[in-house]
Design an enzyme around this catalytic site. Structure first.
Site, mmCIF file in Angstrom:
data_model
loop_
_atom_site.group_PDB
_atom_site.id
_atom_site.type_symbol
_atom_site.label_atom_id
_atom_site.label_comp_id
_atom_site.label_asym_id
_atom_site.label_seq_id
_atom_site.Cartn_x
_atom_site.Cartn_y
_atom_site.Cartn_z
ATOM 1 N N ALA A 33 0.868 -1.182 0.000
ATOM 2 C CA ALA A 33 0.000 0.000 0.000
ATOM 3 C C ALA A 33 0.896 1.221 0.000
ATOM 4 O O ALA A 33 2.105 1.130 0.233
ATOM 5 C CB ALA A 33 -0.885 0.006 1.239
ATOM 6 N N LYS A 34 0.304 2.333 -0.288
ATOM 7 C CA LYS A 34 1.073 3.580 -0.259
ATOM 8 C C LYS A 34 0.101 4.719 -0.046
ATOM 9 O O LYS A 34 -1.040 4.655 -0.497
ATOM 10 C CB LYS A 34 1.787 3.755 -1.602
ATOM 11 C CG LYS A 34 2.895 4.750 -1.549
ATOM 12 C CD LYS A 34 4.075 4.162 -0.826
ATOM 13 C CE LYS A 34 5.189 5.168 -0.666
ATOM 14 N NZ LYS A 34 6.298 4.620 0.091
ATOM 15 N N GLY A 35 0.568 5.766 0.616
ATOM 16 C CA GLY A 35 -0.341 6.885 0.819
ATOM 17 C C GLY A 35 0.412 8.171 1.038
ATOM 18 O O GLY A 35 1.631 8.174 1.176
#
Ligand code: NAD
Length: 439
Positions: free
Chosen positions: A129-131
């Site tokens: 995931a990435k944010g």
């Protein structure tokens, strides 16, 4: 595995999207408007591995599609009473192997480039995931930054969680931000130290995390040298670009192992000594606020010359894109060990391959950070703190095992180590999906 998927392509159509995404693929960056060259480069390398696996184009394209993207607006009242609105994102790629996990970045041009199948390479049970938040944190007071972080938690709390998605520090998000994150989340969901990693050591963080990426890099080099019959860490000369967390720890540990660190650089300058720098002294010098180039134990060097400095092992540990084709033609080492994210462009990579210079890819080399983040999470689940030697020993084991997997694909398929790393990761994600089933 690939042919099994193909044969039942129709039935698994929806699931293929899940399978794919894996961890953080560059395509998501494009979809989130902030495509970057690093993202494109990662995609190029990934496609090379996909081609080796013989996945058809449709499947390859599906592999680049995230499972879920969330986009929210954070409304924050600033210290002066004005209202500011910040855009924030979270992209989740594939969770076949375990909860999503990945960095949270605060930057004016949030781009979700730094994403890849690292957890699958390291064989730790996470998906990707990435944010990030589109913000220049230097323009916010600490109080404003804290408010914004807490707003972010409230906005995304339904898609994150100890067993769902575990954010981690990235650019401009440090242990303090992670502590606020943990605190805010716990207000809604109860005591949840495992919801983020990279927390302060005194607040459910892990011993050994600070040095983990540099230490992992050192273990990675040791394994590579063994495989290439190049001898021991102590037998080599090292040049290191970057003297921050990763570069300075790698330098220290290589020096402690008896290696000669002959040159190091940072954003302001460089220092060299062909007989080896005293890294302990150099770190004290820098900690006292002095520049690298003023270090009396070596001669000053133009920072541009670090990558071409004669050495056995060149370690880019600063920024991406520094080894393009021109630089690749000039560098003067036997192996390049990518401690930074994306230091070599695809064109640079081709030149290095042609020159017979081995590249240990970033996706593996700097996996020590995410590995000790995983250890932090495990300790949080156990509500127990491991000794630092225990953390380091387990990290050593993970880095060694991951290297063995890469090396065996590299030998069996006759592909470069970078391609081998992506192949290992893709196969692990695919296998997990298939074994979970598609209904
Ligand atoms: P850092 O900010 O602590 O240090 C970066 C270093 O690079 C500094 O010494 C800085 O002066 C130097 N630098 C910046 N621009 C430079 C330039 N143009 N030329 C030479 N030196 C330059 O960052 P870090 O945590 O050490 O991360 C370094 C790299 O490793 C980054 O690519 C990062 O994405 C990657 N990485 C870090 C971790 C981690 O755990 N810290 C994990 C995985 C990957």
């Amino acid at each position: 595995m690939a042919s099994a998927l193909l044969l039942c392509g129709k039935q698994i159509g929806g699931a293929v999207g899940r399978l794919l995404a894996g961890e953080g693929l560059a395509a998501c960056a494009t979809q989130l408007r902030h495509a970057s060259s690093h993202a494109e480069n990662t995609n190029t390398f990934l496609r090379e591995a996909l081609n080796r696996l013989d996945y058809p184009e449709k499947l390859q394209n599906l592999l680049l599609t995230p499972r879920r993207e969330m986009s929210v607006e954070l409304v924050v009242q600033m210290d002066d009473g004005q209202i500011e609105v910040f855009n924030a994102y979270r992209v989740q790629h594939n969770n076949a192997r375990g909860p999503y996990k990945g960095g949270l970045r605060y930057h004016p041009q949030v781009d979700l480039d730094d994403v890849r199948r690292k957890t699958a390479v390291m064989d730790i049970p996470y998906g990707g995931a990435k944010g990030g938040v589109t913000v220049d944190p230097r323009k916010l007071s600490e109080r404003e930054l804290e408010k914004m972080t807490r707003k972010l938690v409230v906005a995304i709390k339904e898609i994150i969680g100890t067993y769902e998605d575990i954010p981690a520090p990235d650019m401009n998000t440090d242990a303090k931000v992670m502590a606020w994150f943990f605190d805010e989340y716990s207000k809604y969901k109860g005591f949840s130290p495992g919801v983020v990693t990279g927390k302060p050591v005194y607040l459910h963080g892990s011993l050994g995390r600070e040095a983990a990426t540099g230490r992992g890099t050192t273990f990675a080099i040791r394994e590579l040298l063994k495989a290439l019959h190049m001898g021991k860490l102590a037998d080599q000369k090292y040049a290191i670009q970057g003297f921050g967390n990763v570069g300075a720890w790698a330098a220290q540990l290589l020096w402690e192992a008896g290696g000669k660190v002959v040159a190091v650089s940072d954003v302001a300058g460089a220092v060299a000594n062909e007989h080896g720098l005293d890294i302990g002294e150099l770190r004290r010098h820098v900690a006292a606020g002095q520049t690298l180039s003023s270090f009396p134990g070596g001669g000053s060097l133009a920072k541009e010359d670090i990558l071409t400095f004669p050495c056995d092992v060149l370690i880019p540990a600063a920024i991406g894109g520094v080894i393009g084709p021109d630089m690749a033609a000039k560098i003067n080492c036997k192996v390049v060990v990518e401690a930074a994210n994306g230091p070599t462009t695809p064109e640079g990579d081709v030149v290095l391959r042609d020159r017979g210079i081995t590249v240990l890819p970033d996706i593996y080399t700097n996996g020590g950070g995410v590995t000790v983040s995983f250890f932090e999470w495990v300790q949080n689940l156990q509500n127990f703190k491991w000794e630092e030697e225990d953390v380091n020993r387990k990290l050593d084991r993970k880095m060694s095992d991951a290297f063995a997997a890469l090396w065996s694909v590299h030998r069996e398929m006759g592909v470069p180590l970078r391609t081998a790393a992506f192949v290992v990761a893709l196969q692990r994600v695919t296998r997990a999906e298939v074994h979970r089933g598609f209904d």
